[in-house]
Design a protein around this motif. Structure first.
Motif, PDB file in Angstrom:
ATOM      1  N   LEU A   1       0.860  -1.010   0.067  1.00  0.00           N
ATOM      2  CA  LEU A   1      -0.036   0.115  -0.009  1.00  0.00           C
ATOM      3  C   LEU A   1       0.600   1.388   0.040  1.00  0.00           C
ATOM      4  O   LEU A   1       1.727   1.261   0.709  1.00  0.00           O
ATOM      5  CB  LEU A   1      -0.864   0.080   1.156  1.00  0.00           C
ATOM      6  N   GLU A   2       0.498   2.037  -0.845  1.00  0.00           N
ATOM      7  CA  GLU A   2       1.179   3.414  -0.726  1.00  0.00           C
ATOM      8  C   GLU A   2       0.979   4.207   0.551  1.00  0.00           C
ATOM      9  O   GLU A   2      -0.191   4.372   0.774  1.00  0.00           O
ATOM     10  CB  GLU A   2       0.756   4.549  -1.947  1.00  0.00           C
ATOM     11  N   TYR A   3       1.924   4.796   1.201  1.00  0.00           N
ATOM     12  CA  TYR A   3       1.660   5.333   2.225  1.00  0.00           C
ATOM     13  C   TYR A   3       2.425   6.603   2.396  1.00  0.00           C
ATOM     14  O   TYR A   3       3.654   6.477   2.515  1.00  0.00           O
ATOM     15  CB  TYR A   3       1.464   4.765   3.711  1.00  0.00           C
ATOM     16  N   LEU A   4       1.811   7.985   2.330  1.00  0.00           N
ATOM     17  CA  LEU A   4       2.995   8.821   2.339  1.00  0.00           C
ATOM     18  C   LEU A   4       2.756   9.788   3.852  1.00  0.00           C
ATOM     19  O   LEU A   4       1.972  10.405   4.321  1.00  0.00           O
ATOM     20  CB  LEU A   4       2.285  10.106   1.382  1.00  0.00           C
ATOM     21  N   SER A   5       3.932   9.328   4.642  1.00  0.00           N
ATOM     22  CA  SER A   5       4.016   9.774   6.127  1.00  0.00           C
ATOM     23  C   SER A   5       3.892  11.251   6.158  1.00  0.00           C
ATOM     24  O   SER A   5       3.433  11.659   7.236  1.00  0.00           O
ATOM     25  CB  SER A   5       5.068   8.943   6.896  1.00  0.00           C
ATOM     26  N   GLN A   6       4.430  11.847   5.167  1.00  0.00           N
ATOM     27  CA  GLN A   6       4.588  13.427   5.145  1.00  0.00           C
ATOM     28  C   GLN A   6       3.322  14.132   5.152  1.00  0.00           C
ATOM     29  O   GLN A   6       2.870  14.952   5.573  1.00  0.00           O
ATOM     30  CB  GLN A   6       5.733  13.994   4.060  1.00  0.00           C
ATOM     31  N   VAL A   7       2.380  13.393   4.465  1.00  0.00           N
ATOM     32  CA  VAL A   7       1.037  13.918   4.224  1.00  0.00           C
ATOM     33  C   VAL A   7       0.322  13.265   5.585  1.00  0.00           C
ATOM     34  O   VAL A   7      -0.607  14.438   6.028  1.00  0.00           O
ATOM     35  CB  VAL A   7       0.409  13.228   2.974  1.00  0.00           C
ATOM     36  N   ALA A   8       0.420  12.428   5.979  1.00  0.00           N
ATOM     37  CA  ALA A   8      -0.366  11.719   7.184  1.00  0.00           C
ATOM     38  C   ALA A   8      -0.086  12.614   8.270  1.00  0.00           C
ATOM     39  O   ALA A   8      -1.048  13.017   9.183  1.00  0.00           O
ATOM     40  CB  ALA A   8      -0.385  10.289   7.377  1.00  0.00           C
ATOM     41  N   GLU A   9       0.931  12.986   8.570  1.00  0.00           N
ATOM     42  CA  GLU A   9       1.534  14.099   9.391  1.00  0.00           C
ATOM     43  C   GLU A   9       0.794  15.465   9.340  1.00  0.00           C
ATOM     44  O   GLU A   9       0.626  16.067  10.462  1.00  0.00           O
ATOM     45  CB  GLU A   9       2.931  14.461   9.377  1.00  0.00           C
ATOM     46  N   GLN A  10       0.232  15.754   8.299  1.00  0.00           N
ATOM     47  CA  GLN A  10      -0.536  17.045   8.182  1.00  0.00           C
ATOM     48  C   GLN A  10      -2.028  16.915   8.503  1.00  0.00           C
ATOM     49  O   GLN A  10      -2.698  17.899   8.472  1.00  0.00           O
ATOM     50  CB  GLN A  10      -0.553  17.432   6.800  1.00  0.00           C
ATOM     51  N   TYR A  11      -2.596  15.662   8.750  1.00  0.00           N
ATOM     52  CA  TYR A  11      -3.980  15.636   8.975  1.00  0.00           C
ATOM     53  C   TYR A  11      -4.361  16.390  10.386  1.00  0.00           C
ATOM     54  O   TYR A  11      -3.798  16.057  11.331  1.00  0.00           O
ATOM     55  CB  TYR A  11      -4.453  14.025   9.380  1.00  0.00           C
ATOM     56  N   PRO A  12      -5.180  17.288  10.397  1.00  0.00           N
ATOM     57  CA  PRO A  12      -5.678  17.843  11.476  1.00  0.00           C
ATOM     58  C   PRO A  12      -6.451  16.875  12.613  1.00  0.00           C
ATOM     59  O   PRO A  12      -7.457  16.418  12.162  1.00  0.00           O
ATOM     60  CB  PRO A  12      -6.611  18.994  10.779  1.00  0.00           C
ATOM     61  N   ARG A  13      -5.813  16.825  13.609  1.00  0.00           N
ATOM     62  CA  ARG A  13      -6.545  16.073  14.622  1.00  0.00           C
ATOM     63  C   ARG A  13      -7.738  16.439  15.158  1.00  0.00           C
ATOM     64  O   ARG A  13      -8.565  15.674  15.570  1.00  0.00           O
ATOM     65  CB  ARG A  13      -5.510  15.985  15.951  1.00  0.00           C
ATOM     66  N   ASP A  14      -8.085  17.874  15.085  1.00  0.00           N
ATOM     67  CA  ASP A  14      -9.468  18.163  15.546  1.00  0.00           C
ATOM     68  C   ASP A  14     -10.483  17.951  14.597  1.00  0.00           C
ATOM     69  O   ASP A  14     -11.615  17.724  14.742  1.00  0.00           O
ATOM     70  CB  ASP A  14      -9.332  19.805  15.881  1.00  0.00           C
ATOM     71  N   LEU A  15      -9.848  17.914  13.292  1.00  0.00           N
ATOM     72  CA  LEU A  15     -10.991  17.558  12.149  1.00  0.00           C
ATOM     73  C   LEU A  15     -11.309  15.969  12.041  1.00  0.00           C
ATOM     74  O   LEU A  15     -12.180  15.572  11.783  1.00  0.00           O
ATOM     75  CB  LEU A  15     -10.318  17.980  10.727  1.00  0.00           C
ATOM     76  N   PHE A  16     -10.039  15.368  12.425  1.00  0.00           N
ATOM     77  CA  PHE A  16     -10.118  13.724  12.064  1.00  0.00           C
ATOM     78  C   PHE A  16      -9.449  13.248  13.726  1.00  0.00           C
ATOM     79  O   PHE A  16      -8.352  13.116  13.833  1.00  0.00           O
ATOM     80  CB  PHE A  16      -9.272  12.986  11.301  1.00  0.00           C
TER      81      PHE A  16
END
Length: 386
Positions: A320-335
């Protein structure tokens, strides 16, 4: 159980937007989905508003029936925007069904075929010495599969709007630096290269000739995929395995590539291809042709979660493709909650449904902002692919 509302949320998530769909029911259960046409969120919102008029009042558990009804609801079947919105709705319906039954979605797709979902990292572009250090760092962190992008080594090159991209120069850079990466990480690390469909058939064939002895696990999207005959020509010119399919929005677009043996890894994008319903069908079709599935996953946490459930439920899964640099930007208040990686793989999700939560009220703090994918040019001023 009946659908009472269908809502779209184009929200800022890191450096660009994501499009989240929420399907609500009279049972108090809401499901989440994600549409994959990044940069065209408002177009997806418009299509969703049409589909919402069809969906309200329907039983969300009739997933296949709803898929067929949405796909056939306009005279002009198919298309990227419609495919992405149907994907988001479909994923949300599976989320609802899983929550209503108290089980993870992969249990509804046939149960787990594995205990962990292996991923590959994308450390850097093959443009200079930096890719060596990033590759070695990724291996030191435990990654066993690395996928690299390509670009230019011009002074001041950022890869943003207005950047110059000359395919022949990029080919030379990539050929040189992938050899250096191979020397640096050794033969036991799987390597792949993504050209993001930037090359012609001749350019791609030349590149393959240059690096055939490097031992690539896959070459991803070397040319544009609208014309299967072009891939057939390239297939005859190299033995390197191809990873193709992230641009496809339904099973019929995959048809010639599967039936004619033009791909080795199917880059199914669950958020574009028609959701989990369509992805599961394509995966089974691939299994009959000894093709492994390598999902495309550069988006938000709902995309990642949906991919995990698909990957858990099929036998012919590769990585599976997984971009950790993108995941680090997921807003925790939103998700507030979503699956997290451990090392270079995900454990099986255990929460009912997808295992992702979304705070609708927090969406106002992450308002949509217009974002364009980079526009690249040749030195003569002509347009080329990003």
């Amino acid at each position: 159980m009946k659908i009472t509302a269908v809502k779209g949320f184009p929200v800022r998530c890191g450096h660009r937007n994501v499009f989240i769909v929420k399907v609500e029911t009279d049972a108090g259960i809401a499901g989440l989905g994600e549409g994959g046409m990044s940069g065209r969120e408002l177009a997806m919102q418009g299509a969703l508003e049409h589909y919402a008029r069809v969906l309200v009042g329907m039983d969300p558990r009739r997933i296949e029936h709803i898929w067929q009804r949405l796909y056939r609801s306009q005279y002009f079947e198919g298309g990227k925007i419609f495919g992405a919105v149907i994907s988001a709705i479909d994923i949300a319906l599976w989320d609802i069904l899983g929550q209503s039954l108290g089980v993870p979605v992969y249990q509804l797709l046939g149960g787990a075929c594995r205990e962990r979902i292996q991923c590959f990292a994308t450390p850097a572009a093959l443009t200079g010495p930096d890719c060596l250090e990033r590759a070695k760092a990724a291996v030191a962190q435990g990654w066993r599969s690395l996928r690299f992008t390509t670009g230019m080594a011009e002074p001041g090159w950022t890869g943003g709007h207005g950047s110059v991209y000359e395919p022949m120069e990029s080919i030379e850079l990539a050929a040189h630096w992938i050899r250096e990466v191979r020397k640096a990480v050794g033969p036991g690390i799987a390597l792949g290269i993504d050209f993001h469909h930037r090359l012609s058939v001749a350019e791609a064939a030349l590149f393959c000739q240059k690096i055939e002895d490097v031992g690539l696990m896959f070459l991803e999207e070397p040319i544009r995929a609208q014309n299967p005959k072009a891939y057939r020509q390239l297939r005859e010119m190299t033995r390197i395995p191809f990873a193709i399919g992230e641009e496809f929005s339904n099973k019929w677009e995959f048809l010639p590539f599967i039936e004619e043996g033009l791909l080795n890894f199917a880059r199914i994008d669950v958020c574009n291809v028609g959701g989990l319903t369509e992805a599961k069908k394509i995966a089974g079709w691939c299994e009959a042709h000894y093709i492994d599935v390598m999902p495309h996953n550069p988006l938000g946490p709902v995309s990642t979660a949906a991919c995990l459930h698909l990957c858990a439920s099929i036998s012919n899964f590769a990585q599976l493709e997984y971009l950790s640099q993108v995941a680090e930007q997921y807003p925790r208040d939103l998700f507030p909650s979503f699956p997290t990686i451990s090392g270079d793989s995900f454990p099986l999700p255990d929460a009912p449904g997808l295992g992702v939560s979304f705070d609708e009220e927090a969406a106002t703090a992450h308002a949509f902002e217009f974002w364009e994918a980079p526009h690249w040019f040749r030195r003569d001023g002509s347009v080329t692919n990003w």
